[in-house]
Write an enzyme that holds these catalytic residues in place. Structure first.
Site, PDB file in Angstrom:
ATOM      1  N   LYS A  83       0.850  -1.187   0.000  1.00  0.00           N
ATOM      2  CA  LYS A  83       0.000   0.000   0.000  1.00  0.00           C
ATOM      3  C   LYS A  83       0.888   1.240   0.000  1.00  0.00           C
ATOM      4  O   LYS A  83       1.805   1.368   0.823  1.00  0.00           O
ATOM      5  CB  LYS A  83      -0.892  -0.039   1.247  1.00  0.00           C
ATOM      6  N   LEU A  84       0.600   2.137  -0.925  1.00  0.00           N
ATOM      7  CA  LEU A  84       1.456   3.312  -1.133  1.00  0.00           C
ATOM      8  C   LEU A  84       0.617   4.586  -1.121  1.00  0.00           C
ATOM      9  O   LEU A  84      -0.499   4.598  -1.653  1.00  0.00           O
ATOM     10  CB  LEU A  84       2.141   3.208  -2.502  1.00  0.00           C
TER      11      LEU A  84
END
Ligand code: E4P
Length: 219
Positions: A83-84
């Protein structure tokens, strides 16, 4: 619609995954804090319980650090989704990880242009935050509508819309009507999807009447 649980609480996950209705899990640093357990340990454990994608968020900053952390997180288990944040560095890391066939979830999406760039960066999922947009008196579901409309214009885009920051069942209903691929829900909201007072009172009535049927047969 795929349903993900938005939690790092192992007990909730263990309770709800056996329903067979949960397709994955999303976490974030705040949810990890609430779990009061080491980050990688929690992610590893969730990945063992959940057969589907499990989002683990990078916490470092700067392109090089985020890329290295993303690669490390991806090693925890085959079903980890990195997750970014939706920043320029986050998008660059997303692109690099996508080229290495590592799944990504670009989070903290608050505009249609951000979603479009996440898709261009090859994100597996983009997470628009409905509730947090509502919180500032803007229509969160309107953003979902815009993103769905844009993505539908480009059938070659493979990025899935993962409706996030869901605050009540109506968010789920409206997102489903627009055909979003997935929604991530706190466990409490997942339970609200099936609870209904008329189901409860109807079942109580049927149980009572069935008791009378049995009593009459045994009389
Ligand atoms: C999404 O992946 C986020 O973890 C989450 O949906 C944020 O929701 P909140 O606005 O209720 O914190």
């Amino acid at each position: 619609m795929k349903i993900f649980l938005d939690t790092a609480d192992i007990n909730d996950i263990k309770e709800l995954v056996p329903t067979g209705l949960i397709n994955g899990v999303t976490t974030n640093p705040s949810l990890i804090l609430q779990s009061d357990r080491p980050f990688k340990t929690v992610i590893r454990e969730i990945c063992e319980i959940v057969p589907g994608p499990v989002s683990a968020e990078v916490t470092s900053s700067g392109y090089e650090n985020m890329l290295a952390e993303g690669r490390e997180l991806a090693k925890i288990a085959a079903n980890v989704v990195v997750k970014l944040p939706l920043t320029m560095d986050g998008l660059k890391v997303c692109r690099q990880l996508a080229m290495s066939n590592i799944s990504t979830n670009v989070t903290l999406c608050f505009s249609a242009t951000q979603a479009l760039l996440a898709a261009k960066a090859g994100a597996t999922y983009v997470s628009p935050f409905i509730g947090r947009i509502d919180d500032v008196s803007v229509d969160g579901l309107g953003l979902i509508f815009d993103i769905v409309t844009i993505f539908n214009q480009y059938p070659s885009l493979s990025t899935e819309i993962l409706a996030a920051s869901i605050r009540h069942p109506l968010h789920v209903v409206e997102a489903a009507k627009m055909g979003v691929s997935a929604a991530t829900l706190p466990p409490k909201i997942f339970k609200q999807l099936y609870e209904h007072p008329l189901t409860k009172s109807g079942l109580a009535q049927f149980d009572a009447d069935w008791g009378r049927v049995i009593a009459a047969q045994n009389a």
